[in-house]
Design a protein around this motif. Structure first.
Motif, PDB file in Angstrom:
ATOM      1  N   ASN A   1      -0.501 -22.888 -21.166  1.00 55.56           N
ATOM      2  CA  ASN A   1       0.130 -22.771 -19.844  1.00 55.56           C
ATOM      3  C   ASN A   1       0.761 -21.405 -19.601  1.00 55.56           C
ATOM      4  O   ASN A   1       1.733 -21.286 -18.851  1.00 55.56           O
ATOM      5  N   MET A   2       0.185 -20.365 -20.218  1.00 57.39           N
ATOM      6  CA  MET A   2       0.721 -19.017 -20.063  1.00 57.39           C
ATOM      7  C   MET A   2       0.022 -18.231 -18.958  1.00 57.39           C
ATOM      8  O   MET A   2       0.447 -17.111 -18.644  1.00 57.39           O
ATOM      9  N   LEU A   3      -1.034 -18.790 -18.370  1.00 51.64           N
ATOM     10  CA  LEU A   3      -1.779 -18.108 -17.323  1.00 51.64           C
ATOM     11  C   LEU A   3      -1.646 -18.833 -15.996  1.00 51.64           C
ATOM     12  O   LEU A   3      -1.579 -20.064 -15.947  1.00 51.64           O
ATOM     13  N   ALA A   4      -1.635 -18.056 -14.917  1.00 53.95           N
ATOM     14  CA  ALA A   4      -1.750 -18.612 -13.565  1.00 53.95           C
ATOM     15  C   ALA A   4      -3.228 -18.569 -13.193  1.00 53.95           C
ATOM     16  O   ALA A   4      -3.877 -17.525 -13.318  1.00 53.95           O
ATOM     17  N   THR A   5      -3.775 -19.695 -12.761  1.00 53.27           N
ATOM     18  CA  THR A   5      -5.210 -19.766 -12.480  1.00 53.27           C
ATOM     19  C   THR A   5      -5.554 -20.323 -11.108  1.00 53.27           C
ATOM     20  O   THR A   5      -6.620 -20.003 -10.579  1.00 53.27           O
ATOM     21  N   ALA A   6      -4.692 -21.125 -10.513  1.00 58.23           N
ATOM     22  CA  ALA A   6      -5.022 -21.811  -9.257  1.00 58.23           C
ATOM     23  C   ALA A   6      -4.694 -20.935  -8.050  1.00 58.23           C
ATOM     24  O   ALA A   6      -3.755 -21.201  -7.291  1.00 58.23           O
ATOM     25  N   TYR A   7      -5.467 -19.852  -7.857  1.00 63.60           N
ATOM     26  CA  TYR A   7      -5.230 -18.941  -6.749  1.00 63.60           C
ATOM     27  C   TYR A   7      -6.493 -18.143  -6.473  1.00 63.60           C
ATOM     28  O   TYR A   7      -7.423 -18.128  -7.281  1.00 63.60           O
ATOM     29  N   GLU A   8      -6.516 -17.448  -5.341  1.00 68.87           N
ATOM     30  CA  GLU A   8      -7.598 -16.539  -4.999  1.00 68.87           C
ATOM     31  C   GLU A   8      -7.089 -15.106  -5.114  1.00 68.87           C
ATOM     32  O   GLU A   8      -6.135 -14.744  -4.430  1.00 68.87           O
ATOM     33  N   PRO A   9      -7.683 -14.295  -5.984  1.00 61.68           N
ATOM     34  CA  PRO A   9      -7.207 -12.907  -6.120  1.00 61.68           C
ATOM     35  C   PRO A   9      -7.386 -12.133  -4.826  1.00 61.68           C
ATOM     36  O   PRO A   9      -8.245 -12.435  -3.998  1.00 61.68           O
ATOM     37  N   THR A  10      -6.565 -11.117  -4.639  1.00 58.89           N
ATOM     38  CA  THR A  10      -6.706 -10.250  -3.477  1.00 58.89           C
ATOM     39  C   THR A  10      -7.931  -9.360  -3.664  1.00 58.89           C
ATOM     40  O   THR A  10      -8.405  -9.145  -4.781  1.00 58.89           O
ATOM     41  N   SER A  11      -8.450  -8.841  -2.562  1.00 56.26           N
ATOM     42  CA  SER A  11      -9.641  -7.994  -2.609  1.00 56.26           C
ATOM     43  C   SER A  11      -9.258  -6.547  -2.897  1.00 56.26           C
ATOM     44  O   SER A  11      -8.191  -6.080  -2.501  1.00 56.26           O
ATOM     45  N   TRP A  12     -10.163  -5.849  -3.573  1.00 55.44           N
ATOM     46  CA  TRP A  12      -9.936  -4.430  -3.849  1.00 55.44           C
ATOM     47  C   TRP A  12      -9.910  -3.664  -2.531  1.00 55.44           C
ATOM     48  O   TRP A  12     -10.772  -3.845  -1.685  1.00 55.44           O
ATOM     49  N   PRO A  13      -8.915  -2.799  -2.324  1.00 53.13           N
ATOM     50  CA  PRO A  13      -8.813  -2.067  -1.050  1.00 53.13           C
ATOM     51  C   PRO A  13     -10.040  -1.186  -0.802  1.00 53.13           C
ATOM     52  O   PRO A  13     -10.490  -0.464  -1.703  1.00 53.13           O
ATOM     53  N   ASP A  14     -10.573  -1.244   0.414  1.00 54.62           N
ATOM     54  CA  ASP A  14     -11.700  -0.378   0.780  1.00 54.62           C
ATOM     55  C   ASP A  14     -11.213   1.044   1.020  1.00 54.62           C
ATOM     56  O   ASP A  14     -10.097   1.266   1.505  1.00 54.62           O
ATOM     57  N   LEU A  15     -12.064   2.004   0.691  1.00 54.61           N
ATOM     58  CA  LEU A  15     -11.736   3.400   0.965  1.00 54.61           C
ATOM     59  C   LEU A  15     -11.711   3.609   2.475  1.00 54.61           C
ATOM     60  O   LEU A  15     -12.694   3.337   3.162  1.00 54.61           O
ATOM     61  N   PRO A  16     -10.595   4.084   3.030  1.00 55.31           N
ATOM     62  CA  PRO A  16     -10.509   4.270   4.495  1.00 55.31           C
ATOM     63  C   PRO A  16     -11.543   5.268   5.004  1.00 55.31           C
ATOM     64  O   PRO A  16     -11.943   6.204   4.289  1.00 55.31           O
ATOM     65  N   ASN A  17     -11.959   5.064   6.234  1.00 56.36           N
ATOM     66  CA  ASN A  17     -12.893   6.004   6.868  1.00 56.36           C
ATOM     67  C   ASN A  17     -12.264   7.393   6.923  1.00 56.36           C
ATOM     68  O   ASN A  17     -11.078   7.551   7.227  1.00 56.36           O
ATOM     69  N   GLY A  18     -13.085   8.385   6.649  1.00 55.94           N
ATOM     70  CA  GLY A  18     -12.623   9.758   6.713  1.00 55.94           C
ATOM     71  C   GLY A  18     -11.966  10.258   5.439  1.00 55.94           C
ATOM     72  O   GLY A  18     -11.567  11.427   5.359  1.00 55.94           O
ATOM     73  N   LEU A  19     -11.846   9.388   4.438  1.00 51.79           N
ATOM     74  CA  LEU A  19     -11.217   9.770   3.171  1.00 51.79           C
ATOM     75  C   LEU A  19     -12.276   9.809   2.074  1.00 51.79           C
ATOM     76  O   LEU A  19     -13.127   8.924   1.986  1.00 51.79           O
ATOM     77  N   THR A  20     -12.250  10.831   1.252  1.00 52.84           N
ATOM     78  CA  THR A  20     -13.232  10.965   0.168  1.00 52.84           C
ATOM     79  C   THR A  20     -12.568  10.654  -1.175  1.00 52.84           C
ATOM     80  O   THR A  20     -11.340  10.765  -1.331  1.00 52.84           O
ATOM     81  N   TRP A  21     -13.400  10.285  -2.145  1.00 55.36           N
ATOM     82  CA  TRP A  21     -12.876  10.023  -3.489  1.00 55.36           C
ATOM     83  C   TRP A  21     -12.311  11.295  -4.101  1.00 55.36           C
ATOM     84  O   TRP A  21     -11.374  11.247  -4.902  1.00 55.36           O
ATOM     85  N   GLU A  22     -12.847  12.452  -3.726  1.00 50.79           N
ATOM     86  CA  GLU A  22     -12.315  13.715  -4.225  1.00 50.79           C
ATOM     87  C   GLU A  22     -10.867  13.898  -3.784  1.00 50.79           C
ATOM     88  O   GLU A  22     -10.012  14.336  -4.568  1.00 50.79           O
ATOM     89  N   GLU A  23     -10.586  13.535  -2.541  1.00 49.49           N
ATOM     90  CA  GLU A  23      -9.230  13.651  -2.029  1.00 49.49           C
ATOM     91  C   GLU A  23      -8.300  12.647  -2.710  1.00 49.49           C
ATOM     92  O   GLU A  23      -7.135  12.958  -2.995  1.00 49.49           O
ATOM     93  N   VAL A  24      -8.822  11.460  -2.967  1.00 45.09           N
ATOM     94  CA  VAL A  24      -8.016  10.458  -3.669  1.00 45.09           C
ATOM     95  C   VAL A  24      -7.698  10.923  -5.084  1.00 45.09           C
ATOM     96  O   VAL A  24      -6.550  10.840  -5.541  1.00 45.09           O
ATOM     97  N   ASP A  25      -8.710  11.463  -5.791  1.00 42.94           N
ATOM     98  CA  ASP A  25      -8.486  11.957  -7.154  1.00 42.94           C
ATOM     99  C   ASP A  25      -7.496  13.115  -7.160  1.00 42.94           C
ATOM    100  O   ASP A  25      -6.641  13.209  -8.047  1.00 42.94           O
ATOM    101  N   ALA A  26      -7.607  13.987  -6.186  1.00 43.50           N
ATOM    102  CA  ALA A  26      -6.685  15.125  -6.118  1.00 43.50           C
ATOM    103  C   ALA A  26      -5.253  14.646  -5.879  1.00 43.50           C
ATOM    104  O   ALA A  26      -4.305  15.170  -6.474  1.00 43.50           O
ATOM    105  N   ALA A  27      -5.083  13.652  -5.018  1.00 42.96           N
ATOM    106  CA  ALA A  27      -3.746  13.113  -4.754  1.00 42.96           C
ATOM    107  C   ALA A  27      -3.192  12.419  -5.987  1.00 42.96           C
ATOM    108  O   ALA A  27      -1.984  12.477  -6.263  1.00 42.96           O
TER     109      ALA A  27
END
Length: 216
Positions: A83-109
């Motif tokens: 009983n050490m784990l929580a299991t009865a739930y739906e995980p949240t979704s991974w955030p989508d990369l916003p329009n106009g934003l690049t992974w290079e900019e995210v890595d730099a930040a």
């Protein structure tokens, strides 16, 4: 796949000094091994010294706990049954990369969060996106006790919070020693070594007091 858990808070200076000393001793043992030819009669003794130095290194690395994929699945099974784990739930979704934003900019930040605004065209948006990722990695079903089970299914940097650990340990302590041994002996995929399991419980106790841990 391997699962490497790292406590989020800085390691106390005394523990860090012990770990660095263990690293030096291990490196010395490895250098001694590498200097000997395979046919040298002393090689087996040197190999034993390397193994012993590695074990001491692992013991000294108190901010880290590692398991392979097979081991993680067995530990998760045992934690679920205790009983050490929580299991009865739906995980949240991974955030989508916003329009106009690049992974290079995210890595730099991520690498230079203190860079003055204007260095990158989308710096503010990149920081906002990083905050959204942080929230996703830390999210837990607050109404349920225990550690969110999805945080032990991949090594994406999930953040296990002190609150999750505290409720998981509280559930663990409701079981007798014999009940724990029975679960460990019947874990899915094979029995779990009791000494290694107690190291895991001790690790959770440390992590609870040190801002939780991340799963990589």
């Amino acid at each position: 796949m391997t699962f490497d858990m790292y406590i989020r808070a800085a390691t106390p200076k005394q523990e860090e000094a012990l770990y660095q000393a263990a690293c030096t001793a291990f490196d010395t043992a490895v250098d001694e091994r590498n200097a000997l030819p395979d046919a040298n009669p002393q090689r087996q003794e040197v190999l034993r010294k390397v193994d012993a130095a590695y074990d001491r290194l692992q013991e000294a690395h108190t901010s880290h706990f590692g398991l392979n994929n097979y081991g993680m699945s067995r530990y998760a099974d045992a934690m679920d049954r205790l009983n050490m784990l929580a299991t009865a739930y739906e995980p949240t979704s991974w955030p989508d990369l916003p329009n106009g934003l690049t992974w290079e900019e995210v890595d730099a930040a991520r690498e230079a969060p203190e860079t003055p605004n204007g260095t990158l065209p989308a710096k503010a948006a990149a920081l906002d996106y990083l905050h959204a990722i942080d929230a996703h990695l830390s999210w837990r079903p607050e109404a349920l006790p225990g550690i969110a089970a999805h945080k032990f299914t991949s090594n994406d940097g999930w953040r296990v919070t002190p609150e999750e650990i505290e409720t998981a340990l509280a559930a663990y302590r409701t079981h007798t020693g014999e009940e724990v041994k029975a679960v460990l002996g019947d874990a899915e995929g094979g029995p779990i070594d009791i000494d290694r399991w107690m190291q895991w419980i001790a690790y959770l106790e440390r992590a609870k007091e040190r801002e939780g841990f991340e799963v990589h």
